[in-house]
Scaffold this motif. Structure first.
Motif, short mmCIF file in Angstrom:
data_model
loop_
_atom_site.label_atom_id
_atom_site.label_comp_id
_atom_site.label_asym_id
_atom_site.label_seq_id
_atom_site.Cartn_x
_atom_site.Cartn_y
_atom_site.Cartn_z
N ASN A 15 -127.96 -124.54 39.52
CA ASN A 15 -129.25 -123.96 39.17
C ASN A 15 -129.95 -123.48 40.42
OD1 ASN A 15 -128.99 -124.67 36.42
ND2 ASN A 15 -129.55 -126.77 36.92
N PRO A 16 -130.79 -122.45 40.29
CA PRO A 16 -131.55 -121.98 41.46
C PRO A 16 -132.38 -123.11 42.06
CG PRO A 16 -131.80 -120.47 39.64
CD PRO A 16 -131.09 -121.69 39.10
N LYS A 17 -132.36 -123.18 43.35
CA LYS A 17 -133.11 -124.20 44.06
C LYS A 17 -134.53 -123.71 44.28
CE LYS A 17 -132.94 -127.02 48.22
NZ LYS A 17 -132.33 -127.17 49.51
N VAL A 18 -135.49 -124.40 43.73
CA VAL A 18 -136.88 -123.98 43.83
C VAL A 18 -137.39 -124.07 45.25
CG1 VAL A 18 -139.23 -124.49 43.05
CG2 VAL A 18 -137.33 -124.66 41.44
N ASN A 19 -137.03 -125.10 45.97
CA ASN A 19 -137.54 -125.31 47.32
C ASN A 19 -136.52 -124.93 48.38
OD1 ASN A 19 -140.06 -126.40 46.46
ND2 ASN A 19 -138.99 -128.28 45.93
N CYS A 20 -136.02 -123.73 48.32
CA CYS A 20 -135.04 -123.24 49.28
C CYS A 20 -135.66 -123.21 50.67
CB CYS A 20 -134.58 -121.84 48.87
SG CYS A 20 -133.35 -121.13 49.99
N THR A 21 -134.98 -123.79 51.66
CA THR A 21 -135.54 -123.88 53.01
C THR A 21 -135.20 -122.68 53.88
OG1 THR A 21 -133.61 -125.13 53.76
CG2 THR A 21 -135.53 -126.40 52.99
N CYS A 22 -134.39 -121.78 53.38
CA CYS A 22 -134.02 -120.59 54.14
C CYS A 22 -135.23 -119.66 54.23
CB CYS A 22 -132.86 -119.88 53.46
SG CYS A 22 -132.35 -118.36 54.30
N ARG A 65 -129.70 -113.50 47.56
CA ARG A 65 -129.17 -114.82 47.20
C ARG A 65 -130.17 -115.95 47.49
NH1 ARG A 65 -125.58 -111.53 49.13
NH2 ARG A 65 -126.17 -112.02 51.26
N HIS A 66 -131.37 -115.62 47.96
CA HIS A 66 -132.36 -116.64 48.31
C HIS A 66 -132.67 -117.51 47.10
CE1 HIS A 66 -136.29 -118.38 49.34
NE2 HIS A 66 -135.79 -118.38 50.56
N GLY A 67 -132.51 -118.83 47.26
CA GLY A 67 -132.77 -119.78 46.19
C GLY A 67 -131.64 -119.92 45.18
N LYS A 68 -130.57 -119.16 45.37
CA LYS A 68 -129.41 -119.23 44.47
C LYS A 68 -128.28 -119.90 45.24
CE LYS A 68 -130.86 -114.91 42.36
NZ LYS A 68 -130.57 -113.48 42.25
N CYS A 69 -128.35 -121.23 45.26
CA CYS A 69 -127.50 -122.01 46.16
C CYS A 69 -126.02 -121.70 46.06
CB CYS A 69 -127.74 -123.50 45.94
SG CYS A 69 -129.44 -123.98 46.32
N LYS A 84 -119.47 -118.86 52.93
CA LYS A 84 -118.09 -119.36 53.06
C LYS A 84 -117.11 -118.20 53.22
CE LYS A 84 -114.61 -122.19 50.84
NZ LYS A 84 -114.21 -122.92 49.64
N ARG A 85 -117.28 -117.15 52.40
CA ARG A 85 -116.41 -115.97 52.51
C ARG A 85 -116.50 -115.33 53.90
NH1 ARG A 85 -118.48 -114.65 47.46
NH2 ARG A 85 -119.95 -113.17 48.39
N ASN A 86 -117.66 -115.45 54.53
CA ASN A 86 -117.89 -114.83 55.83
C ASN A 86 -117.68 -115.80 57.00
OD1 ASN A 86 -118.72 -112.06 55.14
ND2 ASN A 86 -120.28 -113.14 53.99
N GLY A 87 -117.18 -117.00 56.71
CA GLY A 87 -116.93 -117.98 57.78
C GLY A 87 -118.21 -118.48 58.41
N GLU A 88 -119.28 -118.56 57.61
CA GLU A 88 -120.59 -118.96 58.12
C GLU A 88 -121.09 -120.22 57.42
OE1 GLU A 88 -122.24 -114.44 58.92
OE2 GLU A 88 -122.72 -115.43 57.03
N VAL A 89 -122.25 -120.67 57.86
CA VAL A 89 -122.91 -121.84 57.30
C VAL A 89 -124.25 -121.39 56.72
CG1 VAL A 89 -123.86 -124.13 57.85
CG2 VAL A 89 -121.82 -123.31 59.04
N PRO A 90 -124.62 -121.80 55.51
CA PRO A 90 -125.91 -121.42 54.92
C PRO A 90 -127.08 -121.95 55.74
CG PRO A 90 -124.49 -122.41 53.25
CD PRO A 90 -123.82 -122.61 54.57
N GLY A 91 -128.17 -121.20 55.75
CA GLY A 91 -129.35 -121.56 56.53
C GLY A 91 -129.94 -122.91 56.16
N CYS A 92 -129.80 -123.33 54.91
CA CYS A 92 -130.40 -124.59 54.47
C CYS A 92 -129.80 -125.81 55.15
CB CYS A 92 -130.31 -124.73 52.96
SG CYS A 92 -128.62 -124.71 52.32
N LEU A 93 -128.65 -125.67 55.79
CA LEU A 93 -128.02 -126.81 56.46
C LEU A 93 -128.45 -126.96 57.92
CD1 LEU A 93 -124.42 -126.60 54.97
CD2 LEU A 93 -126.36 -127.99 54.20
N PHE A 94 -129.15 -125.96 58.45
CA PHE A 94 -129.63 -126.00 59.83
C PHE A 94 -130.96 -126.74 59.93
CE2 PHE A 94 -126.76 -122.41 59.92
CZ PHE A 94 -126.25 -122.39 61.22
#
Length: 62
Positions: A4-11, A18-22, A30-40
């Protein structure tokens, strides 16, 4: 897995389609070999550098 969309997205990149669409965000980075902003940390996320190397450095410096 339910995703489900994350209401409190930290990005801070709010103009991203894709903002809020975890699941979409994680799959995209993942496809781009990156890490999502919410993990930083707040400071690490604000760099917009989603590389694994930057994530490692951000995590190491917490």
């Amino acid at each position: 897995m339910s995703c489900n969309p994350k209401v409190n997205c930290t990005c801070t990149y709010t103009s991203c389609s894709r903002h809020g669409k975890c699941c979409e965000c994680i799959a995209y980075h993942k496809r781009n070999g990156e890490v999502p902003g919410c993990l930083f940390s707040e400071a690490g996320e604000r760099t917009y550098d989603r590389s694994v190397e930057n994530f490692y450095n951000d995590y190491k410096n917490r």
